[in-house]
Design an enzyme around this catalytic site. Structure first.
Site, mmCIF file in Angstrom:
data_model
loop_
_atom_site.group_PDB
_atom_site.id
_atom_site.type_symbol
_atom_site.label_atom_id
_atom_site.label_comp_id
_atom_site.label_asym_id
_atom_site.label_seq_id
_atom_site.Cartn_x
_atom_site.Cartn_y
_atom_site.Cartn_z
ATOM 1 N N SER A 125 0.834 -1.195 0.000
ATOM 2 C CA SER A 125 0.000 0.000 0.000
ATOM 3 C C SER A 125 0.874 1.252 0.000
ATOM 4 O O SER A 125 1.603 1.524 0.956
ATOM 5 C CB SER A 125 -0.908 0.020 1.229
ATOM 6 O OG SER A 125 -1.483 1.301 1.350
ATOM 7 N N HIS A 143 -1.359 -1.460 -4.155
ATOM 8 C CA HIS A 143 -2.627 -1.110 -3.501
ATOM 9 C C HIS A 143 -2.713 0.400 -3.304
ATOM 10 O O HIS A 143 -1.812 1.014 -2.715
ATOM 11 C CB HIS A 143 -2.699 -1.841 -2.158
ATOM 12 C CG HIS A 143 -3.995 -1.716 -1.440
ATOM 13 N ND1 HIS A 143 -5.100 -2.503 -1.735
ATOM 14 C CD2 HIS A 143 -4.382 -0.890 -0.437
ATOM 15 C CE1 HIS A 143 -6.108 -2.174 -0.931
ATOM 16 N NE2 HIS A 143 -5.697 -1.181 -0.131
ATOM 17 N N ASP A 164 -4.987 3.516 -1.825
ATOM 18 C CA ASP A 164 -6.048 3.847 -0.873
ATOM 19 C C ASP A 164 -6.562 5.254 -1.110
ATOM 20 O O ASP A 164 -5.848 6.235 -0.862
ATOM 21 C CB ASP A 164 -5.495 3.754 0.556
ATOM 22 C CG ASP A 164 -5.216 2.324 0.970
ATOM 23 O OD1 ASP A 164 -6.167 1.519 0.948
ATOM 24 O OD2 ASP A 164 -4.055 2.011 1.297
ATOM 25 N N MET A 221 -9.162 8.060 0.057
ATOM 26 C CA MET A 221 -9.987 8.421 1.226
ATOM 27 C C MET A 221 -10.537 9.829 1.057
ATOM 28 O O MET A 221 -9.811 10.723 0.603
ATOM 29 C CB MET A 221 -9.135 8.378 2.493
ATOM 30 C CG MET A 221 -8.453 7.051 2.723
ATOM 31 S SD MET A 221 -7.406 7.138 4.190
ATOM 32 C CE MET A 221 -6.670 5.509 4.159
ATOM 33 N N HIS A 235 -8.556 0.902 -3.818
ATOM 34 C CA HIS A 235 -9.477 0.711 -2.691
ATOM 35 C C HIS A 235 -10.125 2.056 -2.360
ATOM 36 O O HIS A 235 -9.473 2.941 -1.804
ATOM 37 C CB HIS A 235 -8.655 0.157 -1.505
ATOM 38 C CG HIS A 235 -9.412 -0.014 -0.239
ATOM 39 N ND1 HIS A 235 -8.785 -0.225 0.971
ATOM 40 C CD2 HIS A 235 -10.740 -0.020 0.031
ATOM 41 C CE1 HIS A 235 -9.689 -0.354 1.927
ATOM 42 N NE2 HIS A 235 -10.892 -0.219 1.379
ATOM 43 N N MET A 283 -12.286 4.372 -0.279
ATOM 44 C CA MET A 283 -12.928 4.601 1.011
ATOM 45 C C MET A 283 -13.620 5.947 0.920
ATOM 46 O O MET A 283 -13.219 6.941 1.544
ATOM 47 C CB MET A 283 -11.868 4.568 2.134
ATOM 48 C CG MET A 283 -11.401 3.165 2.452
ATOM 49 S SD MET A 283 -9.798 3.121 3.257
ATOM 50 C CE MET A 283 -8.744 3.154 1.828
ATOM 51 N N MET A 307 -11.399 -5.908 5.705
ATOM 52 C CA MET A 307 -10.606 -4.932 6.467
ATOM 53 C C MET A 307 -10.236 -5.543 7.814
ATOM 54 O O MET A 307 -11.113 -5.960 8.577
ATOM 55 C CB MET A 307 -11.405 -3.643 6.721
ATOM 56 C CG MET A 307 -11.551 -2.689 5.550
ATOM 57 S SD MET A 307 -10.011 -2.162 4.738
ATOM 58 C CE MET A 307 -9.041 -1.543 6.108
ATOM 59 N N ASP A 334 -6.569 -6.565 4.470
ATOM 60 C CA ASP A 334 -5.979 -5.222 4.435
ATOM 61 C C ASP A 334 -5.958 -4.601 5.829
ATOM 62 O O ASP A 334 -7.015 -4.336 6.407
ATOM 63 C CB ASP A 334 -6.813 -4.362 3.465
ATOM 64 C CG ASP A 334 -6.243 -2.963 3.280
ATOM 65 O OD1 ASP A 334 -5.150 -2.674 3.792
ATOM 66 O OD2 ASP A 334 -6.924 -2.151 2.609
HETATM 67 C C1 DX5 Z 1 -6.332 1.497 5.712
HETATM 68 C C2 DX5 Z 1 -5.949 1.159 4.307
HETATM 69 C C3 DX5 Z 1 -4.815 0.215 4.203
HETATM 70 C C4 DX5 Z 1 -3.532 0.744 4.786
HETATM 71 C C5 DX5 Z 1 -2.798 -0.442 5.333
HETATM 72 O O1 DX5 Z 1 -7.487 2.229 5.712
HETATM 73 O O2 DX5 Z 1 -7.037 0.566 3.620
HETATM 74 O O3 DX5 Z 1 -4.603 -0.229 2.866
HETATM 75 O O4 DX5 Z 1 -2.718 1.411 3.857
HETATM 76 O O5 DX5 Z 1 -1.705 -0.005 6.047
HETATM 77 P P1 DX5 Z 1 -0.953 -0.918 7.102
HETATM 78 O O6 DX5 Z 1 -0.444 -2.120 6.331
HETATM 79 O O7 DX5 Z 1 0.129 -0.043 7.604
HETATM 80 O O8 DX5 Z 1 -1.947 -1.334 8.125
HETATM 81 ZN ZN ZN Z 2 -6.594 -0.360 1.596
#
Ligand code: DX5
Ligand code: ZN
Length: 215
Positions: free
Chosen positions: A7, A32, A34, A36, A65, A67, A136, A174
């Protein structure tokens, strides 16, 4: 062997090109991403311009991903910037079936993510329509959080559902994933391991990726 999806959230954005170059040389098959929005989750990360930049730096699969609330508003835009897999949250979609079809109509693989409190069983009537189930293992919004152990049990139930429905779905875990729990996760049916801080804060990220791959 599981697919490893580092990620980028945990990477050094000031050296993004260098970080992607490192991933290109690694055993990670996916990257990956993310996204947000500060509404669905308390944090804001990055969006289309950053994904487009990463797409220009790699041939790896971009595992995106979302969010964000109402993700159906941006399906086409994410396709245009290079997303190969688009995952939306079950909790963010009122018409999940329509959203999943729209993702597939754009030529992307469709994923559905579940927050830690959301039961696997709610996917009973959508599991055969999706390509990826993202479990998650932390509350979404931040990297570097502690792995929630109930995920182990959820993984077993996810595998059972997929088998029972004869569905063709990869299971992704994840949050809080690293060399300490990767093997157990892979044994319990995780096909894809997302790892942010365990990879990017490591002294040797390539070695950690390799370790995860060989779990
Ligand atoms: C959290 C994200 C993850 C995050 C994971 O909301 O969806 O993908 O980047 O990070 P680590 O591996 O540090 O928990
Ligand atoms: Zn993620």
């Amino acid at each position: 062997m599981p697919i490893v999806a580092p990620s980028v959230l945990a990477s050094d954005f000031g050296n993004l090109a260098k970080e992607i170059k490192m991933l290109n040389q690694s055993e990670a098959e996916w990257i990956h991403l993310d996204v947000m929005d500060g509404v669905f989750v308390p944090n804001i990360s990055y969006g289309m311009p950053v994904i487009k930049t990463i797409d220009g730096l790699t041939d790896k699969i971009l595992d995106t991903h979302l969010m964000i609330v109402q993700p159906e508003r941006y399906i086409k835009e994410f396709k245009e910037v290079g997303a190969d897999i688009l995952t939306v949250h079950y909790e963010a979609c009122t018409h999940l079936h329509r959203t999943v079809q729209a993702i597939k109509d754009e030529g992307m693989k469709a994923g559905v993510a579940l927050n830690p409190h959301t039961p696997i069983e709610l996917l009973e009537d959508i599991i055969r329509d999706i390509d990826l189930l993202l479990i998650m293992s932390v509350n979404p919004g931040f990297g570097g959080q502690k792995f929630i152990r109930n995920t182990y049990e959820k993984l077993v139930r996810a595998s059972e559902l997929i088998d029972r429905k004869n569905a063709d779905v990869l299971i992704e875990v994840d949050g809080g994933v690293g060399p300490g729990n990767a093997e157990q996760l892979a044994q319990l049916g995780a096909d894809v391991l997302v790892a942010g801080s365990s990879v990017f804060s490591a002294h040797n990220p390539l070695a950690v990726i390799s370790e995860l791959k060989n779990s």
